[in-house]
Design an enzyme around this catalytic site. Sequence first.
Site, PDB file in Angstrom:
ATOM      1  N   HIS A  68      41.756  40.835  33.613  1.00 19.56           N
ATOM      2  CA  HIS A  68      40.931  39.646  33.478  1.00 19.56           C
ATOM      3  C   HIS A  68      39.520  40.016  33.055  1.00 19.56           C
ATOM      4  O   HIS A  68      38.969  41.038  33.492  1.00 19.56           O
ATOM      5  CB  HIS A  68      40.902  38.843  34.784  1.00 19.56           C
ATOM      6  CG  HIS A  68      40.365  39.581  35.971  1.00 19.56           C
ATOM      7  ND1 HIS A  68      39.027  39.577  36.315  1.00 19.56           N
ATOM      8  CD2 HIS A  68      40.977  40.356  36.908  1.00 19.56           C
ATOM      9  CE1 HIS A  68      38.849  40.306  37.414  1.00 19.56           C
ATOM     10  NE2 HIS A  68      40.012  40.793  37.792  1.00 19.56           N
ATOM     11  N   ASP A  70      37.034  37.686  33.443  1.00 20.60           N
ATOM     12  CA  ASP A  70      36.082  36.930  34.266  1.00 20.60           C
ATOM     13  C   ASP A  70      35.646  37.759  35.473  1.00 20.60           C
ATOM     14  O   ASP A  70      36.371  38.642  35.935  1.00 20.60           O
ATOM     15  CB  ASP A  70      36.658  35.578  34.698  1.00 20.60           C
ATOM     16  CG  ASP A  70      37.895  35.706  35.578  1.00 20.60           C
ATOM     17  OD1 ASP A  70      38.760  36.540  35.276  1.00 20.60           O
ATOM     18  OD2 ASP A  70      37.991  34.967  36.586  1.00 20.60           O
ATOM     19  N   ASP A 101      35.717  45.806  38.616  1.00 21.13           N
ATOM     20  CA  ASP A 101      36.687  44.701  38.691  1.00 21.13           C
ATOM     21  C   ASP A 101      36.465  43.719  37.558  1.00 21.13           C
ATOM     22  O   ASP A 101      35.811  42.708  37.730  1.00 21.13           O
ATOM     23  CB  ASP A 101      36.526  44.008  40.051  1.00 21.13           C
ATOM     24  CG  ASP A 101      37.617  43.009  40.361  1.00 21.13           C
ATOM     25  OD1 ASP A 101      38.647  43.003  39.660  1.00 21.13           O
ATOM     26  OD2 ASP A 101      37.434  42.220  41.293  1.00 21.13           O
ATOM     27  N   GLU A 134      40.965  34.740  36.746  1.00 20.32           N
ATOM     28  CA  GLU A 134      41.569  35.436  37.888  1.00 20.32           C
ATOM     29  C   GLU A 134      40.714  35.308  39.131  1.00 20.32           C
ATOM     30  O   GLU A 134      41.226  35.171  40.236  1.00 20.32           O
ATOM     31  CB  GLU A 134      41.769  36.918  37.541  1.00 20.32           C
ATOM     32  CG  GLU A 134      42.742  37.646  38.471  1.00 20.32           C
ATOM     33  CD  GLU A 134      42.093  38.238  39.712  1.00 20.32           C
ATOM     34  OE1 GLU A 134      42.818  38.664  40.623  1.00 20.32           O
ATOM     35  OE2 GLU A 134      40.841  38.280  39.782  1.00 20.32           O
ATOM     36  N   GLU A 135      39.395  35.328  38.934  1.00 25.23           N
ATOM     37  CA  GLU A 135      38.489  35.276  40.074  1.00 25.23           C
ATOM     38  C   GLU A 135      38.275  33.853  40.579  1.00 25.23           C
ATOM     39  O   GLU A 135      37.725  33.656  41.664  1.00 25.23           O
ATOM     40  CB  GLU A 135      37.134  35.892  39.703  1.00 25.23           C
ATOM     41  CG  GLU A 135      37.188  37.357  39.300  1.00 25.23           C
ATOM     42  CD  GLU A 135      37.490  38.283  40.465  1.00 25.23           C
ATOM     43  OE1 GLU A 135      37.834  37.799  41.565  1.00 25.23           O
ATOM     44  OE2 GLU A 135      37.410  39.510  40.264  1.00 25.23           O
ATOM     45  N   GLU A 163      43.753  46.295  38.101  1.00 25.59           N
ATOM     46  CA  GLU A 163      42.902  46.035  39.263  1.00 25.59           C
ATOM     47  C   GLU A 163      42.452  47.345  39.916  1.00 25.59           C
ATOM     48  O   GLU A 163      43.176  48.350  39.880  1.00 25.59           O
ATOM     49  CB  GLU A 163      43.656  45.191  40.294  1.00 25.59           C
ATOM     50  CG  GLU A 163      43.894  43.748  39.886  1.00 25.59           C
ATOM     51  CD  GLU A 163      42.619  42.916  39.909  1.00 25.59           C
ATOM     52  OE1 GLU A 163      41.608  43.360  40.496  1.00 25.59           O
ATOM     53  OE2 GLU A 163      42.630  41.819  39.327  1.00 25.59           O
ATOM     54  N   HIS A 352      32.862  43.173  43.688  1.00 22.82           N
ATOM     55  CA  HIS A 352      32.241  41.958  44.226  1.00 22.82           C
ATOM     56  C   HIS A 352      30.941  42.239  44.978  1.00 22.82           C
ATOM     57  O   HIS A 352      30.362  41.321  45.559  1.00 22.82           O
ATOM     58  CB  HIS A 352      33.210  41.182  45.137  1.00 22.82           C
ATOM     59  CG  HIS A 352      34.413  40.650  44.445  1.00 22.82           C
ATOM     60  ND1 HIS A 352      35.197  39.645  44.968  1.00 22.82           N
ATOM     61  CD2 HIS A 352      34.993  40.969  43.268  1.00 22.82           C
ATOM     62  CE1 HIS A 352      36.200  39.379  44.152  1.00 22.82           C
ATOM     63  NE2 HIS A 352      36.089  40.183  43.105  1.00 22.82           N
TER      64      HIS A 352
END
Length: 382
Positions: A68, A70, A101, A134-135, A163, A352
């Site tokens: 992903h 995003d 990520d 995805e997030e 991931e 994150h």
Amino acid sequence: MAALDPVALTQDLIRRPSVTPADEGAMDLVQATLEDLGFSCRRMKFGEIENLYARYGTSRPNLCFAGHTDVVPVGDARAWSREAFAAEIVDGVLIGRGAVDMKSAIAAAAAAAGQAIARGEVAGSLSFLITGDEEGAATHGTKLVVEALQAEGEVIDHCVVGEPTSAETFGDMVKIGRRGSINTWITVDGRQGHVAYPQRAANPIPPLIELLHRLQSHVLDEGYTGFQPSNLEVTTVDVGNGATNVIPAQARARLNIRFNPAHTGAELAAWIAREAETVGRDFSGTITVEPVISGEAFLTEPGAFTEVVAAAVEDVAGAPPELSTTGGTSDARFIRALCPVVELGLVGKTMHAVDERAPVEEIVKLQAVYERLIARYFATFG
């Protein structure tokens, strides 16, 4: 054509601040990169979400890399040591939102694909399934792309999701399965009244407490082969009553269950509903349960594919990885409907977080792992 630099491509991707659902040109960059390598690319936009399916070759087997573009929000920008989307390299470490990520994994996979194509190692097809959702809610991303590919009869034989799976050191862990997840919103509606006259009211708090106690005191299981035990966690309890002498009209709670393959989401939703019905029999108000199943538990059984993946990691990292099912959910839960899937990426400690970062050396190593994986894959299945 010059070989792709995975670090430079990661930097270019980070500089596109694609916080869900924004794209900011990230998918255009991935598409242009893959088209330069000879991939046939299809944009699959659902709602405001940009998705991409790209394929090199037409024959089987088809090995897919998924991921992903995003990212999650920056949070407090002042807490970062460097601007979150500047993608600066400091003392050999790339700092930026998406460094771990998982924009680095997309770049590493593209660079690896370019090398495999140049060496003539693709005895079948390579493909990329990239989403921009995805997030976030994950409702207009990989899930819908998978459904569309299934409807068209597109065949993907195996998939690697990039991931960040390593736990402590690069290459120490590969995910071969995940627990499922179900969120449930519980609303108890009673009747507001004065605390001195409880007979005139219906207090929603006691039945909510009883229901949560019944749910939490139940042992879901003792574990499942390869999986830790399922767990239920109450995440909010809300009444919103600012008075001391008022019985409130409503009480709410939310819970999440992370479950192993001993259960299905539907079975757990039905169990919660039965418990709510039992508690509600002696209550004059109503209890409403709203479950949302965000993913089912799955396991890619150890075998030829996982052996290829583990061997590729060992080729570069020097030791075989642990094959694990720990952690949260990912888009692998949707891709499993198409084919066996594993997750393999960088160390996830800073995902994150403020100052999300990845050592440049490890991004290069990830490309090397993906290169070895592609070579071993087609030597085994091609």
